[in-house]
Design an enzyme around this catalytic site. Structure first.
Site, mmCIF file in Angstrom:
data_model
loop_
_atom_site.group_PDB
_atom_site.id
_atom_site.type_symbol
_atom_site.label_atom_id
_atom_site.label_comp_id
_atom_site.label_asym_id
_atom_site.label_seq_id
_atom_site.Cartn_x
_atom_site.Cartn_y
_atom_site.Cartn_z
ATOM 1 N N CYS A 1 0.805 -1.241 0.000
ATOM 2 C CA CYS A 1 0.000 0.000 0.000
ATOM 3 C C CYS A 1 0.831 1.281 0.000
ATOM 4 O O CYS A 1 0.552 2.177 -0.813
ATOM 5 C CB CYS A 1 -0.979 0.014 1.164
ATOM 6 S SG CYS A 1 -1.277 -1.551 1.959
ATOM 7 N N ARG B 1 6.891 -10.962 5.914
ATOM 8 C CA ARG B 1 6.467 -10.712 7.292
ATOM 9 C C ARG B 1 7.080 -11.765 8.190
ATOM 10 O O ARG B 1 7.059 -12.949 7.870
ATOM 11 C CB ARG B 1 4.938 -10.743 7.405
ATOM 12 C CG ARG B 1 4.306 -9.601 6.628
ATOM 13 C CD ARG B 1 2.806 -9.568 6.764
ATOM 14 N NE ARG B 1 2.247 -8.638 5.787
ATOM 15 C CZ ARG B 1 0.954 -8.545 5.502
ATOM 16 N NH1 ARG B 1 0.109 -9.312 6.128
ATOM 17 N NH2 ARG B 1 0.527 -7.683 4.609
ATOM 18 N N GLN C 1 1.006 -11.110 -2.727
ATOM 19 C CA GLN C 1 -0.408 -10.726 -2.694
ATOM 20 C C GLN C 1 -0.862 -10.358 -4.096
ATOM 21 O O GLN C 1 -0.117 -9.734 -4.837
ATOM 22 C CB GLN C 1 -0.591 -9.495 -1.797
ATOM 23 C CG GLN C 1 -0.259 -9.744 -0.343
ATOM 24 C CD GLN C 1 -0.410 -8.468 0.466
ATOM 25 O OE1 GLN C 1 0.144 -7.440 0.132
ATOM 26 N NE2 GLN C 1 -1.173 -8.541 1.537
ATOM 27 N N ASP D 1 -2.485 -7.960 -5.087
ATOM 28 C CA ASP D 1 -2.893 -6.723 -4.455
ATOM 29 C C ASP D 1 -3.373 -5.700 -5.476
ATOM 30 O O ASP D 1 -2.944 -5.723 -6.635
ATOM 31 C CB ASP D 1 -1.668 -6.141 -3.724
ATOM 32 C CG ASP D 1 -2.057 -5.462 -2.440
ATOM 33 O OD1 ASP D 1 -3.264 -5.301 -2.198
ATOM 34 O OD2 ASP D 1 -1.141 -5.089 -1.680
ATOM 35 N N HIS E 1 -4.899 -1.342 -5.270
ATOM 36 C CA HIS E 1 -5.429 -0.227 -4.500
ATOM 37 C C HIS E 1 -6.195 0.686 -5.432
ATOM 38 O O HIS E 1 -5.692 1.050 -6.492
ATOM 39 C CB HIS E 1 -4.290 0.505 -3.795
ATOM 40 C CG HIS E 1 -3.630 -0.363 -2.779
ATOM 41 N ND1 HIS E 1 -2.471 -1.046 -3.029
ATOM 42 C CD2 HIS E 1 -4.022 -0.703 -1.528
ATOM 43 C CE1 HIS E 1 -2.162 -1.772 -1.965
ATOM 44 N NE2 HIS E 1 -3.083 -1.584 -1.032
ATOM 45 N N LYS F 1 -14.754 -3.144 6.250
ATOM 46 C CA LYS F 1 -14.286 -4.103 5.244
ATOM 47 C C LYS F 1 -15.281 -5.218 5.008
ATOM 48 O O LYS F 1 -16.243 -5.388 5.765
ATOM 49 C CB LYS F 1 -12.941 -4.692 5.659
ATOM 50 C CG LYS F 1 -12.979 -5.421 6.974
ATOM 51 C CD LYS F 1 -11.629 -6.041 7.276
ATOM 52 C CE LYS F 1 -11.667 -6.746 8.624
ATOM 53 N NZ LYS F 1 -10.527 -7.578 8.897
ATOM 54 N N HIS G 1 -8.371 -1.192 -0.485
ATOM 55 C CA HIS G 1 -7.405 -2.291 -0.643
ATOM 56 C C HIS G 1 -8.229 -3.517 -1.008
ATOM 57 O O HIS G 1 -9.268 -3.738 -0.396
ATOM 58 C CB HIS G 1 -6.705 -2.653 0.664
ATOM 59 C CG HIS G 1 -6.112 -1.520 1.429
ATOM 60 N ND1 HIS G 1 -4.766 -1.332 1.529
ATOM 61 C CD2 HIS G 1 -6.681 -0.539 2.163
ATOM 62 C CE1 HIS G 1 -4.524 -0.287 2.307
ATOM 63 N NE2 HIS G 1 -5.668 0.216 2.699
HETATM 64 ZN ZN LIG Z 1 -3.166 -2.388 0.826
#
Ligand SMILES: [Zn+2]
Ligand SMILES: [Zn+2]
Length: 650
Positions: free
Chosen positions: A337, A366, A384, A386, A388, A472, A518
């Site tokens: 992000c 992580r 991910q 991912d 945005h 979310k 996200h």
């Molecule tokens: Zn994010």
């Protein structure tokens, strides 16, 4: 009279000292027979506890989580009694219910217990259970409780009692047995019809390795023998489908101690599988107006200080990487992000430019404790899927619907049909702990609720489960074994646009903050593939299979024809291999079955002469092979793929 509120909102009046079981009987005798536990104003009580005030009562059956908990908690008392009667001088410690069953930690002293003893213990538990003992709660003073366990010479219970406040100590009695207990039992032991000890393991008293090692007896119990049989079958099937086992057999991924724990290595077949999933999503995202971006695997520490991640997770993450001369500090990227916010910030935007949708298969790192690592589901480095979305508050509604469409497309293409959407909203009582204006929150929460309703999702609303920065929606998927997994997530964020000072010029010519969404339909490639492996047992949808077909030649004589078939299949974009090994056809078929290759194409003299192939499908032993032409086969493959993999439309 007292007023009792039931879960459906109805309020009934009863005489004081009515018990939960009485209330159950007032509803129906049949229902009462199934009630095994209860809670009053949020506190677990006995089904025999007299109710003295107005309040909310929930009655639980075996089908409720709370019901199972009471069932297993109660069985753990019976197990403790059985063990105490069978082994002299043992010391009981604690025996809670867990997600599947319960355990009891026991100091067996000089006694030895092995797998061979399980059957006798189970028989003893069931014979006690059949005597239909009721559980009775009884308060005791600290002095009485300490005296009881001093007589038993049980230092563990003594230690537990010492740490309890006088006036809060209760015992539970059943048959001739007494245990320290807070309550929450089934009406009587007679409903325990099946019980099995699953395993024994070492466990330190209070989880501290400086303490004595006790024996933890894991067990589970059921109200019907059939339930136990089904549970054991499910466990066996889960073992067969374990993604770590399948990943190895299908040569998808591996781990190397040299490379490091929790860092999966993708083998060629696994990498190809991942790539196909990525291409599949990229194609749909392109249609959905996403733009691909690429960002580095590390970022300056300052970036994560700005985003707030450092303050929150810094101490529990991989520590900064230092440059040799400049004294710079970098962190392994824990999330994409902040990088995407900086991409947004590379130029000024007008409301007419929005929404911007940046997508990246971004690998993040992580730290997880080594004991927490598990196959592909708990790793230290993962990718991910991912993206945005930066949009105006007014666009939230339509953006949310579009993301849901994409997630549903992903699920249907991969054979996940059973899911619920969990909507996490603010805690209504406690609005101060969230960032962003009330007005914006209302907009975002309504956008999620409306979009979910509009798409006909089966939803559960959880108040107080939102992140501090936004509400979310999480997709909870049930796999083929009925286990629930959290997959795709869509999250609104008012925090990062603020922290990164993201702006756009509105129609009023003023600068405004965009809203950020996200979203990741797969979640992570690693975890998703693990779940998909266990859900399908490795029989992925045909469009995703590493190899869709394998050509098995009856002997070396047909090698050339096999190659010709392969060429033709490639023309039809069918992924295939040739097994030309000098092995019997039986062995070749067995190996192809192991690899779960959907189609085995057998070629020999007849096939070469007629320009055909003999087809055998995976897992359809004894069905006989069908002889067809390559064109016919290509049509079968095409049709089957189209059944699951539709074209994504917006
Ligand atoms: Zn994010
Ligand atoms: Zn108890």
């Amino acid at each position: 009279m007292i007023k009792i509120t039931l879960p459906d909102g109805s309020v009934k009046e009863f005489a004081q000292d009515v018990t939960p079981m009485d209330v159950a009987k007032s509803i129906s005798e049949g229902f009462a027979r199934n009630v095994i536990s209860a809670s009053f104003d949020g506190t677990t009580i006995e089904t025999t506890t007299p109710l003295t005030t107005d309040g909310s009562l929930i009655l639980y059956t075996w089908n409720d989580k709370e019901g199972k908990k009471a069932f297993w908690h109660s069985t753990s008392h019976v197990l403790a009694q059985a063990l105490q009667e069978m082994y002299s001088g043992i010391k009981l410690t604690i025996g809670p219910a867990i997600e599947n069953g319960f355990y009891y930690d026991v100091d067996f002293g000089d006694n030895k217990i092995t797998d061979a003893d399980f059957k006798a213990i189970e028989d003893k538990v069931l014979s006690i259970a059949r005597e239909k003992h009721e559980f009775t709660m009884r308060s005791a003073t600290k002095a009485e409780a300490l005296e009881f366990y001093a007589k038993e010479n049980n230092q563990y219970k003594t230690e537990l009692i010492t740490n309890l406040a006088d006036g809060t100590i209760t015992f539970c009695d059943h048959a001739t047995f007494t245990d320290l207990c807070r309550g929450g039992h089934i009406p009587n032991t007679g409903i325990i019809k099946a019980m099995k000890i699953m395993s024994i393991a070492g466990a330190y008293w209070r989880g501290d390795e400086k303490n004595k090692q006790l024996t933890r007896v894991y067990a589970i119990s059921f109200p019907k023998q059939k339930d136990l049989t089904e549970y054991l079958e499910l466990l066996e099937e889960a073992k067969r489908r374990d993604h770590r086992k399948l990943g190895k057999e299908l040569e998808l991924f591996a781990f190397s101690q040299k490379v490091g724990q929790g860092l999966p290595l993708w083998l060629p077949k696994g990498a190809a599988l991942r790539d196909r999933l990525e291409q599949f999503l990229k194609k749909a995202q392109k249609k959905g107006g996403y733009e691909q971006v690429v960002t580095p695997h590390i970022g300056q520490k300052e970036l994560y200080v700005t985003s707030g991640h450092y303050a929150k997770y810094g101490a529990d993450s991989f520590q900064p990487i230092l440059t040799p001369n400049e004294g710079e500090e970098f962190l392994l990227k824990p999330m994409n992000c902040p990088h995407h916010c900086e991409i947004y910030n590379t130029k000024p935007w007008s409301y007419k430019d929005l929404p911007k949708r940046y997508a990246e298969f971004g690998t993040v790192y992580r730290y997880e404790q080594s004991g927490e690592l598990h196959g592909l589901t708990r790793v230290r480095g993962f990718t991910q899927d991912d993206a945005h979305i930066f949009c105006t508050p007014d666009q939230l509604d339509s953006e949310f619907k579009k993301v849901i469409d994409l997630v549903l497309y992903v699920f249907s293409s991969l054979g996940f049909e059973n899911f619920t959407a969990q909507i996490s909203l603010r805690d209504k009582e406690n609005r101060d702990k969230y960032i962003g204006s009330d007005e914006n929150w209302e907009k975002a929460e309504n956008a999620i609720i409306n979009a979910a309703a509009d798409k006909g999702l089966n939803t559960v609303v959880e108040y107080g489960e939102a992140a501090f920065y936004g509400p979310k929606l999480d997709f909870m998927v049930k796999d083929a074994l009925g286990r629930q997994w959290q997959l795709g997530t869509i999250q609104v964020d008012y925090n990062l646009p603020e922290r990164f000072d993201l702006t756009y010029k509105g129609s009023d010519n003023e600068l405004h903050r965009p809203v950020m969404i996200h979203r990741a339909p797969f979640g992570s490639m690693e975890r998703f593939i693990a779940i998909l492996l266990e859900h399908t047992a490795g029989n992925f949808p045909l469009w995703l299979m590493p190899e869709q077909a394998i050509i098995l030649s009856l002997s070396e004589k047909y090698e050339n024809y096999a190659k010709k078939v392969l060429d033709l299949l490639e023309n039809h974009e069918i992924r295939a291999l040739i097994d030309n090994r000098n092995e019997t056809i039986g062995k070749k078929i067995r190996d192809a079955e192991m690899q779960k290759t959907p189609f085995m194409l057998i070629v020999g003299e007849e096939e070469e002469k007629n320009g055909t192939i003999s087809i055998r499908r995976h897992g359809q032993e004894g069905k006989g092979n069908v002889t067809i032409t390559i064109e016919e086969f290509a049509a079968i493959v095409d049709e089957e793929i189209k059944k699951t993999l539709k074209v994504f439309t917006v």
